[in-house]
Scaffold this motif. Structure first.
Motif, PDB file in Angstrom:
ATOM      1  N   ASN A 133       0.883  -1.152  -0.217  1.00  0.00           N
ATOM      2  CA  ASN A 133      -0.116  -0.139   0.030  1.00  0.00           C
ATOM      3  C   ASN A 133       0.885   1.077  -0.081  1.00  0.00           C
ATOM      4  N   PRO A 134       1.146   1.884  -1.261  1.00  0.00           N
ATOM      5  CA  PRO A 134       1.764   3.263  -1.253  1.00  0.00           C
ATOM      6  C   PRO A 134       1.633   4.228  -0.435  1.00  0.00           C
ATOM      7  N   THR A 135       0.345   4.308   0.307  1.00  0.00           N
ATOM      8  CA  THR A 135      -0.102   5.317   1.040  1.00  0.00           C
ATOM      9  C   THR A 135       0.262   5.115   2.555  1.00  0.00           C
ATOM     10  N   ASN A 136       0.810   3.737   2.847  1.00  0.00           N
ATOM     11  CA  ASN A 136       1.166   3.597   4.206  1.00  0.00           C
ATOM     12  C   ASN A 136       2.752   3.361   4.111  1.00  0.00           C
ATOM     13  N   LEU A 137       3.560   4.474   4.661  1.00  0.00           N
ATOM     14  CA  LEU A 137       5.106   4.562   4.653  1.00  0.00           C
ATOM     15  C   LEU A 137       5.719   3.354   5.462  1.00  0.00           C
ATOM     16  N   VAL A 244       0.605   5.797  -9.772  1.00  0.00           N
ATOM     17  CA  VAL A 244       0.911   5.378  -8.472  1.00  0.00           C
ATOM     18  C   VAL A 244       2.103   4.536  -8.284  1.00  0.00           C
ATOM     19  N   ASN A 281     -10.092   9.741  -8.277  1.00  0.00           N
ATOM     20  CA  ASN A 281      -8.719   9.894  -7.158  1.00  0.00           C
ATOM     21  C   ASN A 281      -7.954   8.528  -7.002  1.00  0.00           C
ATOM     22  N   VAL A 283      -4.947   7.671  -5.990  1.00  0.00           N
ATOM     23  CA  VAL A 283      -4.389   7.345  -4.754  1.00  0.00           C
ATOM     24  C   VAL A 283      -5.208   7.126  -3.536  1.00  0.00           C
ATOM     25  N   LYS A 284      -6.344   7.601  -3.426  1.00  0.00           N
ATOM     26  CA  LYS A 284      -7.514   7.051  -2.606  1.00  0.00           C
ATOM     27  C   LYS A 284      -8.015   5.810  -2.996  1.00  0.00           C
ATOM     28  N   SER A 287      -5.749   2.720  -2.235  1.00  0.00           N
ATOM     29  CA  SER A 287      -5.793   2.641  -0.530  1.00  0.00           C
ATOM     30  C   SER A 287      -7.118   1.706  -0.521  1.00  0.00           C
ATOM     31  N   SER A 290      -6.578  -1.863  -1.383  1.00  0.00           N
ATOM     32  CA  SER A 290      -5.979  -2.466  -0.588  1.00  0.00           C
ATOM     33  C   SER A 290      -6.737  -3.163   0.775  1.00  0.00           C
TER      34      SER A 290
END
Length: 335
Positions: A133-137, A244, A281, A283-284, A287, A290
């Motif tokens: 998940n690229p939104t979770n660093l 993404v 969106n 990116v959203k 997420s 995922s």
């Protein structure tokens, strides 16, 4: 009185000889020579002789299949590709244990129990099967692109190896979620002539079964009802491409060509992986997708809660369909 010499010159009926100019003789010689050369050239060209030697064939000539194959070759190779988090790169393909709750075990396990290894080899492709998940660093998993590529390459390599050693073996291909994307891409490559087996071997594909295919397009295969009219997540997000990092949304496949009549797809209404809404969106949406991998709708194809046909679950339907195809497959001679 005329002299004797003068009288000889003036005898009637005789005329003085005319000399032909030398340049006319030369022209005539050239004309005869040219005609002779033309005649020789025509004769040579008309004579049969060896044709031009080609630089090399652009395609391999078709070869006929043998009448029998080695004794250790199965009649059918059943190739199974698990979904995200349901496999590992070092799992045992003949006895997978990476995730005992893997959905595809509900199909592959009963098939292994029903058929002998001589009738079908049930091979579960081992691959990393992750989705970062690229939104979770803090997420350190393998990204989707690398995971999917690994699964595809390993599945294709197994098919190619089997086809070389066992030219009469047929193929059942099945996958779930990320595994369904891999299997669907493999089937499309075969149909397009880019796959691990030759174009002339497309008839060896007995069936392709997809559960929750992320590249699903309604109507491009046999949609096993009840089936929603939506599209897969990769189709819904196809316009965003690789916006993404690590997650390239490849869009729809456009169909399966000559294999379309052998491809069967199952998707539950509301499963965002195969029945995704239109998004704006990316990116959203990534997420959300995922999270959708763990949603009840996506995770419960082994039950009849969200999808059923004739009172049976998706995995049970897939098992019954595979049994019918394997039972009806040819039984090649062995040596």
């Amino acid at each position: 009185m005329l002299s004797g010499r003068s009288m000889a010159r003036s005898r009637p009926g005789r005329s003085p000889k005319r000399r032909v100019p030398k340049f006319l003789l030369f022209l005539g010689f050239l004309a005869v020579l040219a005609l002779a050369l033309v005649i020789v050239l025509v004769v040579v060209l008309l004579q049969p002789g060896p044709g031009r030697v080609p630089k090399g064939p652009t395609t391999s000539p078709p070869t006929s299949r043998p009448m029998a194959q080695p004794a250790d070759c199965p009649d059918v190779l059943t190739l199974v590709v698990p979904g995200t988090w349901e496999s590992s790169a070092d799992d045992d393909p003949l006895n997978p244990t990476a995730n005992p709750k893997s959905l595809m075990l509900k199909v592959s396990g009963p098939l292994r129990e029903r058929f002998s290894g001589a009738r079908t080899e049930v091979y579960t492709v081992p691959y990393t099967a992750q989705f970062r998940n690229p939104t979770n660093l803090t997420d350190r998993q393998m990204d989707y692109n690398a995971s999917r590529k690994q699964g595809y390459q390993r599945a294709a390599a197994k098919m190619a190896k089997t086809n070389r050693a066992c030219p009469l073996t047929g193929y059942m291909l099945m996958g779930f979620s990320q595994g369904a994307v891999i299997v669907g891409d493999l089937a499309q490559s075969i149909a397009d002539g880019r796959g691990p087996i030759a174009d002339t071997d497309q008839d060896l594909i007995l069936g392709v079964g997809l559960i929750a295919d992320g590249r699903r397009q309604s109507g491009k295969q046999h949609d096993v009802g009840p089936s929603p009219s939506g599209v897969g997540a990769e189709v819904s997000l196809g316009g965003f491409g690789s916006m993404v990092p690590g997650i390239t949304m490849t869009g729809g496949r456009g169909g399966f060509g000559a294999l379309e009549d052998r491809v069967y797809s199952i998707c539950a209404s509301g499963d965002l992986i195969c029945d995704a809404p239109t998004v704006t969106n990316p990116v959203k949406a990534i997420s959300q997708l995922s999270g959708a991998l763990n949603s009840p709708v996506h995770a419960m194809y082994g039950t009849t809660r969200y999808w059923s046909a004739g009172g049976v679950s998706a995995t049970r339907w897939m098992y019954g369909w595979a049994v019918t195809r394997i039972d009806g497959a040819p039984s090649p001679e062995h040596y």
